[in-house]
Scaffold this motif. Structure first.
Motif, PDB file in Angstrom:
ATOM      1  N   VAL A 173       0.839  -1.194   0.000  1.00  0.00           N
ATOM      2  CA  VAL A 173       0.000   0.000   0.000  1.00  0.00           C
ATOM      3  C   VAL A 173       0.877   1.247   0.000  1.00  0.00           C
ATOM      4  O   VAL A 173       0.601   2.219  -0.714  1.00  0.00           O
ATOM      5  CB  VAL A 173      -0.952  -0.011   1.215  1.00  0.00           C
ATOM      6  N   GLU A 174       1.952   1.230   0.791  1.00  0.00           N
ATOM      7  CA  GLU A 174       2.868   2.374   0.848  1.00  0.00           C
ATOM      8  C   GLU A 174       3.539   2.611  -0.506  1.00  0.00           C
ATOM      9  O   GLU A 174       3.659   3.751  -0.959  1.00  0.00           O
ATOM     10  CB  GLU A 174       3.925   2.137   1.932  1.00  0.00           C
ATOM     11  N   GLN A 175       3.987   1.542  -1.169  1.00  0.00           N
ATOM     12  CA  GLN A 175       4.615   1.675  -2.484  1.00  0.00           C
ATOM     13  C   GLN A 175       3.626   2.223  -3.506  1.00  0.00           C
ATOM     14  O   GLN A 175       3.973   3.079  -4.319  1.00  0.00           O
ATOM     15  CB  GLN A 175       5.169   0.324  -2.950  1.00  0.00           C
ATOM     16  N   LYS A 176       2.392   1.739  -3.451  1.00  0.00           N
ATOM     17  CA  LYS A 176       1.360   2.234  -4.370  1.00  0.00           C
ATOM     18  C   LYS A 176       1.107   3.714  -4.133  1.00  0.00           C
ATOM     19  O   LYS A 176       0.963   4.492  -5.085  1.00  0.00           O
ATOM     20  CB  LYS A 176       0.060   1.440  -4.201  1.00  0.00           C
ATOM     21  N   SER A 177       1.058   4.110  -2.888  1.00  0.00           N
ATOM     22  CA  SER A 177       0.820   5.510  -2.538  1.00  0.00           C
ATOM     23  C   SER A 177       1.944   6.407  -3.057  1.00  0.00           C
ATOM     24  O   SER A 177       1.691   7.467  -3.641  1.00  0.00           O
ATOM     25  CB  SER A 177       0.676   5.637  -1.018  1.00  0.00           C
ATOM     26  N   LYS A 178       3.193   5.981  -2.849  1.00  0.00           N
ATOM     27  CA  LYS A 178       4.346   6.764  -3.308  1.00  0.00           C
ATOM     28  C   LYS A 178       4.376   6.849  -4.837  1.00  0.00           C
ATOM     29  O   LYS A 178       4.634   7.912  -5.395  1.00  0.00           O
ATOM     30  CB  LYS A 178       5.650   6.163  -2.792  1.00  0.00           C
ATOM     31  N   SER A 197       1.833   6.526  -6.889  1.00  0.00           N
ATOM     32  CA  SER A 197       0.702   7.356  -7.317  1.00  0.00           C
ATOM     33  C   SER A 197       1.045   8.838  -7.182  1.00  0.00           C
ATOM     34  O   SER A 197       0.803   9.624  -8.105  1.00  0.00           O
ATOM     35  CB  SER A 197      -0.532   7.006  -6.492  1.00  0.00           C
ATOM     36  N   ALA A 198       1.617   9.221  -6.056  1.00  0.00           N
ATOM     37  CA  ALA A 198       1.986  10.625  -5.838  1.00  0.00           C
ATOM     38  C   ALA A 198       3.026  11.086  -6.854  1.00  0.00           C
ATOM     39  O   ALA A 198       2.932  12.187  -7.405  1.00  0.00           O
ATOM     40  CB  ALA A 198       2.499  10.823  -4.416  1.00  0.00           C
ATOM     41  N   ASN A 223       1.290  11.358 -10.314  1.00  0.00           N
ATOM     42  CA  ASN A 223       0.397  12.528 -10.324  1.00  0.00           C
ATOM     43  C   ASN A 223       1.204  13.798 -10.522  1.00  0.00           C
ATOM     44  O   ASN A 223       0.820  14.686 -11.290  1.00  0.00           O
ATOM     45  CB  ASN A 223      -0.414  12.614  -9.030  1.00  0.00           C
ATOM     46  N   GLN A 253      -4.543  13.526 -12.437  1.00  0.00           N
ATOM     47  CA  GLN A 253      -4.920  12.387 -11.603  1.00  0.00           C
ATOM     48  C   GLN A 253      -4.598  11.129 -12.396  1.00  0.00           C
ATOM     49  O   GLN A 253      -5.153  10.918 -13.476  1.00  0.00           O
ATOM     50  CB  GLN A 253      -6.415  12.439 -11.267  1.00  0.00           C
TER      51      GLN A 253
END
Length: 178
Positions: free
Chosen positions: A120-125, A127-128, A131, A137
């Motif tokens: 989840v952390e890797q996906k979040s980073k 994605s940011a 973006n 988006q």
């Protein structure tokens, strides 16, 4: 394929311009996707390619299938494409229209293939970072391919980052061969 995309671009841009002016981008996107689905049918593809079938008959088949969902403007688009022998590019028109709509919506589709399921952390980073890079988006479609061994491949439109072990080994093999 590249020729069909080049052929389809003016039709897609005209449809996009009209749909944007009428504030009907979603409706036109759905309509063009339905037309593309119809055109992709093997029987319909043969009908489109058959020179002995009149353009009117080809367009009437689309109209018969879609019924009231086929607007006058969309029928005009089909007639123009038929007159110019371009009905075989309906799928590409829908594809390009979709890309234009996505850009208008400030949304970008990314495809990420990795050797392991990202956390989840890797996906979040990721994605940011995407973006920020694309100033939009970014919708990310994740896939796992265990044959990659390690690393990941990111594809956004024509932009590709391939940092998989497989690709790195190919580069090393090529460097050693030279």
């Amino acid at each position: 394929m590249a020729e069909l995309i080049t052929t389809a671009r003016p039709y897609a841009e005209a449809a996009f311009s009209y749909a944007k002016e009428q504030n009907k981008l979603s409706q036109w996107s759905d309509l063009l996707n339905n037309l593309a689905l119809i055109a992709s049918d093997a029987v319909m593809a043969k009908l489109i390619a058959n020179p002995s079938v009149s353009n009117e008959n080809k367009v009437s088949v689309f109209a018969g299938i879609l019924g009231a969902d086929l607007t006058t403007q969309a029928k005009n688009l089909l007639n123009a494409m038929a007159e110019n022998g371009r009905l075989n590019a309906v799928g590409q028109v829908a594809q390009i229209f979709g890309q234009l709509k996505t850009a208008e919506d400030k949304r970008v589709q990314a495809y990420v293939v990795s050797a392991l399921e990202p956390t989840v952390e890797q996906k979040s980073k990721l994605s940011a970072a995407l973006n920020s890079k694309f100033n939009a988006q970014v919708d990310i479609d994740y896939q796992v391919d265990k044959t990659l061994v390690s690393g990941l491949r990111i594809k956004v439109g024509d932009w590709v980052i391939d940092n998989t072990a497989h690709t790195q080994l190919q580069k090393l093999r090529a460097a050693i061969a030279n």
